[in-house]
Scaffold this active site. Structure first.
Site, PDB file in Angstrom:
ATOM      1  N   GLU A 130       0.806  -1.230   0.000  1.00 56.75           N
ATOM      2  CA  GLU A 130       0.000   0.000   0.000  1.00 56.75           C
ATOM      3  C   GLU A 130       0.835   1.274   0.000  1.00 56.75           C
ATOM      4  O   GLU A 130       0.296   2.360  -0.170  1.00 56.75           O
ATOM      5  CB  GLU A 130      -0.948   0.060   1.219  1.00 56.75           C
ATOM      6  CG  GLU A 130      -1.922  -1.087   1.344  1.00 56.75           C
ATOM      7  CD  GLU A 130      -2.811  -0.965   2.579  1.00 56.75           C
ATOM      8  OE1 GLU A 130      -2.702   0.052   3.315  1.00 56.75           O
ATOM      9  OE2 GLU A 130      -3.621  -1.882   2.813  1.00 56.75           O
ATOM     10  N   GLY A 131       2.139   1.179   0.215  1.00 57.10           N
ATOM     11  CA  GLY A 131       2.983   2.357   0.380  1.00 57.10           C
ATOM     12  C   GLY A 131       3.305   2.659   1.826  1.00 57.10           C
ATOM     13  O   GLY A 131       3.874   3.708   2.136  1.00 57.10           O
TER      14      GLY A 131
END
Length: 355
Positions: free
Chosen positions: A316-317
């Protein structure tokens, strides 16, 4: 073509600002090099931006979302619907990247580049190239033209954000099943055995892990991606969001904006970007070492050393968001610490220290 133009615009690091940054860091009230990776990071940022006293302003995390036909092979315990169901949680700030991105002071940009169903959530950018990839165990993920378009979506999105003022870019991904094409990309471009770079993804059991390894091997046998042609690899065994992330790297590098990569998926995208333009590697900041098998190998393949070791595997980062704090720390050190002369102190003599 936008891709070719962007590849040609990626330059080298600026040597003079790097030398000035190094001289500044060595003059600060500390032993030379004693802040380790923070000093290296400050020097890299000087080389990227051309500013010997780099600063971090507006920061953005770009999450590319796409689905994968290979989930039909049973390579993930999570249902494909999770891909589109997670997107509102990202934007509402309640998913992992929502929380950690907010903590990092980063704007979140979520892009549908290849989700399997129509997405009309407010705030999601609709840049869909096609609704999911083909099943790579039985044929190519996409056409070469679609692969190019996916990369160009990433270029367009990141350059739009840079035009809005972004000075630091983080990469994030969302796509159930995407560790499988990422493993195939890693095996194809890095020359690794599928068993070395295929991990558990969403914590699958031993039986499913063995199935994943077999699926990656089959994908390589069926599609025969050309390791000397990164677009061929992306088209045959990759993913739309992986292509989009590769484009984000290239687009940011062309504009001389640093990019913080996240975990296994975004590093596979970095392999594609660096294969397309080797100079892009100098603009990458590796955030963390994922708990996913194979991440260490592909980081080493790229010559990148992660800053954080937290056994994270969410994607997701989230790792990129955490590393943004270190990027800001590096800038604060070079800008806010005093030199010996500024502080009115006697400079340390390194030779005396070592004796």
């Amino acid at each position: 073509m936008l891709l070719e133009k962007t590849i040609g615009e990626v330059g080298m690091l600026y040597e003079q600002p790097m030398a000035e940054a190094r001289e500044r860091l060595d003059s600060l009230i500390k032993p030379p090099g004693s802040l380790g990776r923070l000093e290296e990071l400050a020097i890299q940022l000087a080389g990227i931006t051309g500013n010997p006293r780099p600063v971090v302003g507006d920061r953005v995390i770009i999450v590319m979302a796409g689905d994968h036909g290979v989930v039909a092979e049973g390579v993930s315990v999570a249902p494909q619907e999770i891909t589109h169901q997670q997107l509102p949680a990202f934007l509402n700030g309640v998913a992992g990247i929502g929380v950690l991105g907010r903590l990092a002071g980063a704007r979140l940009v979520v892009v549908d580049v290849g989700v399997a169903v129509p997405v009309d959530y407010p705030g999601v950018l609709n840049r869909k190239v096609r609704p999911g990839t083909g099943n790579i165990a039985r044929g190519p993920a996409m056409t070469r033209e679609e692969a190019v378009r996916a990369v160009e979506v990433g270029i367009e999105v990141v350059q739009e954000e840079i035009d809005r003022g972004a000075t630091l870019i983080g990469l994030g991904d969302m796509g159930i099943g995407n560790t499988t094409p990422s493993s195939a990309i890693a095996a194809a471009l890095g020359g690794f055995d599928p068993g070395e770079v295929t991990g558990r993804g969403t914590l699958v059991n031993d039986e499913v892990l063995q199935r994943k390894i077999e699926v990656v091997s089959r994908a390589l046998e069926v599609n025969r991606p050309d390791p000397t042609d990164p677009l061929d690899v992306l088209a045959k065994v990759g993913g739309l969001e992986i292509g989009g992330l590769a484009g984000v790297i290239l687009g940011a590098a062309a504009r001389r904006v640093p990019v913080v990569i996240d975990g296994f998926i975004t590093t596979a995208a970095a392999m594609v970007a660096v294969a397309l333009q080797p100079r892009a590697r100098e603009f990458l900041i590796p955030s963390h070492l994922s708990g996913e098998r194979g991440h260490r190998l592909i980081l080493e393949h790229l010559g990148l050393v992660p800053m954080l070791h937290l056994n994270m595997r969410l994607g997701e980062g989230t790792g990129a968001a955490l590393a943004m704090h270190l990027v800001e720390a590096a800038c604060r050190v070079i800008n806010e610490m005093a030199s010996f002369s500024e502080a009115g102190l006697t400079a340390l003599d390194e030779e005396k220290i070592l004796k």
